[in-house]
Design a protein around this motif. Sequence first.
Motif, PDB file in Angstrom:
ATOM      1  N   GLY A 138       6.945   2.584 -22.005  1.00 38.44           N
ATOM      2  CA  GLY A 138       6.287   2.845 -20.727  1.00 38.44           C
ATOM      3  C   GLY A 138       7.077   3.807 -19.856  1.00 38.44           C
ATOM      4  N   ILE A 139       8.403   3.626 -19.773  1.00 40.69           N
ATOM      5  CA  ILE A 139       9.240   4.538 -18.995  1.00 40.69           C
ATOM      6  C   ILE A 139       9.185   5.944 -19.578  1.00 40.69           C
ATOM      7  N   ALA A 140       9.180   6.043 -20.903  1.00 44.12           N
ATOM      8  CA  ALA A 140       9.109   7.356 -21.553  1.00 44.12           C
ATOM      9  C   ALA A 140       7.792   8.065 -21.224  1.00 44.12           C
ATOM     10  N   MET A 141       6.703   7.302 -21.163  1.00 45.63           N
ATOM     11  CA  MET A 141       5.401   7.898 -20.844  1.00 45.63           C
ATOM     12  C   MET A 141       5.349   8.375 -19.388  1.00 45.63           C
ATOM     13  N   VAL A 142       6.070   7.708 -18.515  1.00 45.78           N
ATOM     14  CA  VAL A 142       6.102   8.103 -17.108  1.00 45.78           C
ATOM     15  C   VAL A 142       7.034   9.285 -16.892  1.00 45.78           C
ATOM     16  N   SER A 143       8.241   9.214 -17.446  1.00 41.66           N
ATOM     17  CA  SER A 143       9.242  10.264 -17.219  1.00 41.66           C
ATOM     18  C   SER A 143       8.942  11.527 -18.008  1.00 41.66           C
ATOM     19  N   TRP A 144       8.218  11.353 -19.117  1.00 44.00           N
ATOM     20  CA  TRP A 144       7.833  12.498 -19.955  1.00 44.00           C
ATOM     21  C   TRP A 144       9.064  13.320 -20.342  1.00 44.00           C
ATOM     22  N   SER A 145      10.166  12.597 -20.683  1.00 40.69           N
ATOM     23  CA  SER A 145      11.434  13.247 -20.993  1.00 40.69           C
ATOM     24  C   SER A 145      11.886  12.874 -22.396  1.00 40.69           C
ATOM     25  N   LEU A 146      12.322  13.879 -23.145  1.00 41.79           N
ATOM     26  CA  LEU A 146      12.829  13.639 -24.489  1.00 41.79           C
ATOM     27  C   LEU A 146      14.070  12.753 -24.462  1.00 41.79           C
ATOM     28  N   SER A 147      14.870  12.858 -23.401  1.00 38.70           N
ATOM     29  CA  SER A 147      16.082  12.037 -23.297  1.00 38.70           C
ATOM     30  C   SER A 147      15.732  10.554 -23.247  1.00 38.70           C
ATOM     31  N   THR A 148      14.617  10.209 -22.606  1.00 39.96           N
ATOM     32  CA  THR A 148      14.182   8.812 -22.554  1.00 39.96           C
ATOM     33  C   THR A 148      13.709   8.353 -23.922  1.00 39.96           C
ATOM     34  N   VAL A 149      13.021   9.235 -24.629  1.00 39.39           N
ATOM     35  CA  VAL A 149      12.555   8.913 -25.987  1.00 39.39           C
ATOM     36  C   VAL A 149      13.748   8.657 -26.900  1.00 39.39           C
ATOM     37  N   VAL A 150      14.795   9.488 -26.778  1.00 44.92           N
ATOM     38  CA  VAL A 150      15.990   9.320 -27.609  1.00 44.92           C
ATOM     39  C   VAL A 150      16.646   7.971 -27.335  1.00 44.92           C
ATOM     40  N   PHE A 151      16.825   7.640 -26.049  1.00 49.41           N
ATOM     41  CA  PHE A 151      17.441   6.352 -25.732  1.00 49.41           C
ATOM     42  C   PHE A 151      16.574   5.203 -26.232  1.00 49.41           C
ATOM     43  N   ALA A 152      15.257   5.297 -26.022  1.00 55.00           N
ATOM     44  CA  ALA A 152      14.356   4.234 -26.470  1.00 55.00           C
ATOM     45  C   ALA A 152      14.432   4.054 -27.980  1.00 55.00           C
ATOM     46  N   ALA A 153      14.486   5.159 -28.723  1.00 53.85           N
ATOM     47  CA  ALA A 153      14.554   5.083 -30.178  1.00 53.85           C
ATOM     48  C   ALA A 153      15.850   4.410 -30.636  1.00 53.85           C
TER      49      ALA A 153
END
Length: 304
Positions: free
Chosen positions: A252-267
């Motif tokens: 959900g945070i990744a969808m809001v921030s729309w940032s690759l850095s958030t996707v990396v941390f989430a992964a």
Amino acid sequence: MAADKLTLSVRPRGKPVKKLPEEVSLPAKGTTSELYAQLAKQADISIHRLRVTKGSDGALIPNSKDLPVEDTGIREQSTIYVKDLGPQIAWRTVFLVEYAGPLLIHPLLYAILPYTSHSPGPSYLQTLSLILVCIHFAKRELETLFIHRFSAATMPAFNIFKNSAHYWLLSGLNMAYWIYLPSSSAAQESNPAITYAGLALFIIGELGNLNTHLILRGLRSSGGAERGIPQGLGFDWVTCPNYMFEAMAWIGIAMVSWSLSTVVFAAVAIGQMGVWAKKREGRYRKDFGGKYKKKRYGMLPLIW
């Protein structure tokens, strides 16, 4: 007639432990926690630094108020080995320090980065991203203080640097820098459908995660190390629904921030939680046998 005392031969494991006695005596029906207390007192060392194993097979003797020493297979004049684990730090302290990183770094960079390069200031998505990240880590701090009950009191003190780097650098500095830059995707106009879907996932994930932590808290007494079979929302689907709900929150945070850095941390976080969930499933099967309903998936239904 049964002896009133149980005397054990004590040997160091690894480097010598100063003042470690060659023998230790305790009541014949004494518990392993009494054994640890006697060793710590005589060796003049913190009880949390000690690791005690059986001389016969090297099996760990846990520090438990409910486990009689005799039930570990130890008898009169048995040999035990004692290892000094080195300086320790409380798990609660480690968690508080870890989560403090993002709580400090995100507001700081939010206050600085959006105003560089003559930018008019933070966008709606950047502000919303900050709010969600701060809610997430503030919730974890509060859970650490008031909800979590730890089976192990301490961990090696040096590990705090390794553990904190994951949060301070990956979810703190790296995420914050790329989210709050004036040129980031979060600085642009939002897609309401994606933003509100992400917000919904975040809310469901955080509330579900909190509920799971409350269920797990109820399985252990304050200061105890006992284990129980958790039941409730999510536990019929996966071994660790707390990880499942946390994954939802980060998506959900990744969808809001729309940032690759958030996707990396989430992964990275989801991958690590998946490993922990698999280990938890193995421990449940070992500890509870046929009483435990085996799960096929550790944290993500139909996936992992």
